[in-house]
Scaffold this motif. Structure first.
Motif, PDB file in Angstrom:
ATOM      1  N   TYR A 341       0.849  -1.194   0.000  1.00 49.54           N
ATOM      2  CA  TYR A 341       0.000   0.000   0.000  1.00 49.54           C
ATOM      3  C   TYR A 341       0.882   1.241   0.000  1.00 49.54           C
ATOM      4  O   TYR A 341       1.926   1.282   0.668  1.00 49.54           O
ATOM      5  CB  TYR A 341      -0.905   0.006   1.236  1.00 49.54           C
ATOM      6  CG  TYR A 341      -1.783   1.222   1.354  1.00 49.54           C
ATOM      7  CD1 TYR A 341      -2.975   1.308   0.647  1.00 49.54           C
ATOM      8  CD2 TYR A 341      -1.417   2.291   2.171  1.00 49.54           C
ATOM      9  CE1 TYR A 341      -3.795   2.424   0.748  1.00 49.54           C
ATOM     10  CE2 TYR A 341      -2.229   3.412   2.278  1.00 49.54           C
ATOM     11  CZ  TYR A 341      -3.423   3.484   1.568  1.00 49.54           C
ATOM     12  OH  TYR A 341      -4.224   4.591   1.666  1.00 49.54           O
ATOM     13  N   ASP A 343       0.512   5.719   0.066  1.00 51.70           N
ATOM     14  CA  ASP A 343      -0.365   6.879   0.269  1.00 51.70           C
ATOM     15  C   ASP A 343       0.500   8.130   0.159  1.00 51.70           C
ATOM     16  O   ASP A 343       1.350   8.386   1.015  1.00 51.70           O
ATOM     17  CB  ASP A 343      -1.035   6.794   1.635  1.00 51.70           C
ATOM     18  CG  ASP A 343      -2.091   7.875   1.845  1.00 51.70           C
ATOM     19  OD1 ASP A 343      -2.007   8.925   1.189  1.00 51.70           O
ATOM     20  OD2 ASP A 343      -2.993   7.663   2.676  1.00 51.70           O
ATOM     21  N   LYS A 358      -3.641   7.220  -3.573  1.00 53.47           N
ATOM     22  CA  LYS A 358      -3.649   6.050  -2.705  1.00 53.47           C
ATOM     23  C   LYS A 358      -3.765   4.822  -3.607  1.00 53.47           C
ATOM     24  O   LYS A 358      -4.643   4.757  -4.465  1.00 53.47           O
ATOM     25  CB  LYS A 358      -4.824   6.097  -1.729  1.00 53.47           C
ATOM     26  CG  LYS A 358      -4.766   7.241  -0.731  1.00 53.47           C
ATOM     27  CD  LYS A 358      -5.999   7.235   0.168  1.00 53.47           C
ATOM     28  CE  LYS A 358      -5.903   8.278   1.280  1.00 53.47           C
ATOM     29  NZ  LYS A 358      -5.896   9.660   0.727  1.00 53.47           N
TER      30      LYS A 358
END
Length: 419
Positions: A341, A343, A358
């Protein structure tokens, strides 16, 4: 005297003359032949270079890949399938000296039709790239090697083509690693900052970078044990805005900015002996140094610096994390699952608010060893992303233009022969 007697007498005379001349020639030994000797000091595959005390290992790999792609915004001009064959060759030369190990390593990769998930194109593209080329002497590493920020991508990163967000760059560097005993080590690395830039422009107000003035400084503290490893790392990165020119090549007024960004991170590895496996996780935070997050790997291109709504040059911020679980279901069958992930944020990117991207990706693969050196693997991957306070600007693809989110997938297989 018959003809038979004449021939026999002539043959006997020639033999006698030959024997007499041979007796006058000096006796010599055959030249010694120096055979290649196995070098067991550094593991399998090494041999002594004849006439030297240097051990050399030559290895290679052929990868045949077959993939399919799909998801948001794929147009008629984008590839929905792609084949790629890659050849790898490496040379590892090592010599023990009174000052420590002297090593040189070189690897070159050759690709035919490198895998591309988007964009059309006809014909075969053959690309030759230097994967690594470095010298090690004692604790010194010099040359083109993997960045010392983190170790996940360099030592794990066991996807076939599935994406993840971490420091993935091979860079030009000069580094020194000190060993303190008990598994502790520390590395200080001076790395080319041009190899740590994120300069792709998604929005109109991203800023081009100028020439390098100060290289990046990377430091890592690492602890290796039988159960696994821990590491913490940090990096400093300079930004300099570029001088702009008009169409005639004349300099024009342009914003000037010098700023230092940074990144910090940590990595943890736990070995799982029961399945000959591992669990490794690596996370990082960056301010004005987004390459260390793996921002170059996102589906939507990003950049370190931009002009905010107030007209000032500012740097992007963000964080990323990657985790991998792997092990063996049977001695021949290996399974790997990777999730990641990222961001990122650009404060006051425009009048509507902060910008940012994101993105989440997950991929899993199974690899089966048919015989030693021959493997076949299959993989599935999925990516979801969202743009904050903005949309994708893609004038060439109306299916993608104007969207603020996307979902993409890949599926494929790879056959590998290593020797």
């Amino acid at each position: 005297m018959t003809m038979k007697s004449v021939l026999l007498g002539a043959a006997a005379g020639i033999a006698a003359i030959g024997a007499a001349q041979a007796a006058d020639l000096p006796m010599t030994k055959g030249e010694a032949v120096e055979y290649v000797k196995v070098c067991s000091a550094f593991g399998e595959g090494f041999f002594y270079i004849p006439g030297t005390d240097t051990c050399l290992k030559i290895g290679g790999e052929i990868r045949a890949k077959y993939y399919a792609f799909g998801g948001t915004g794929f147009s008629r001009n984008d590839n929905r399938s792609a084949f790629d064959t890659q050849a790898r060759v490496w040379f590892d030369a090592r010599t023990e000296t009174e000052w420590g190990l002297l090593r040189s390593y070189f690897q070159i990769n050759a690709d035919s039709n490198r895998l591309v998930g988007r964009g059309g194109g006809n014909g075969t593209r053959n690309d030759f790239t230097i994967d690594k080329a470095f010298i090690q002497f004692g604790g010194l590493t010099a040359g083109y090697a993997h960045s010392f920020f983190g170790f996940y991508d360099n030592e794990y990163g066991d996807t076939l083509e599935g994406n993840y967000y971490a420091e993935v760059s091979t860079v030009n560097l000069l580094a020194y690693t000190a060993q303190f005993g008990g598994g502790f080590s520390a590395t200080l690395s001076i790395e080319d900052g041009r190899d740590h830039r994120v300069v792709n422009n998604t929005f109109d107000n991203f800023v081009d970078q100028g020439g390098q003035q100060v290289p990046d400084v990377v430091a890592q503290l690492r602890w290796d044990q039988s159960w696994g490893s821990l590491a913490v790392q940090a990096a400093g990165h300079q930004f300099r805005s570029a001088q702009l020119f008009d169409d005639a090549g004349n300099p024009v007024a342009s914003p000037r900015k010098n700023k230092f960004g940074y990144a910090v991170g940590a990595t943890g590895l736990i070995k799982i002996p029961a399945i000959d496996g591992w669990f490794v996780v690596e996370g990082q935070y960056a301010d004005s140094a987004l390459e260390y997050l793996g921002a170059n790997n996102t589906f939507i291109a990003q950049s370190d610096y931009f002009t905010n709504a107030a007209g000032r040059i500012d740097g992007g911020k963000g964080w990323s994390i990657t985790g991998e679980l792997g092990g063996h279901i049977t001695p021949q069958l290996q399974a790997v699952l990777v999730g990641s992930y990222i961001d990122t944020s650009y404060d006051r990117l425009n009048t509507t608010g902060d910008g940012g991207i994101k993105e989440f990706t997950i991929s899993g693969n199974l690899t089966y060893t048919i015989v030693k050196g021959l493997k076949v693997a299959g993989e599935l991957g999925y990516t979801h992303g969202k743009i904050d306070h903005g949309t994708i600007d893609s004038p060439t693809n109306p299916k993608l233009d104007g969207r603020d989110s996307y979902n993409n997938w890949l599926a494929g297989m790879r056959i590998t022969r290593q020797f």
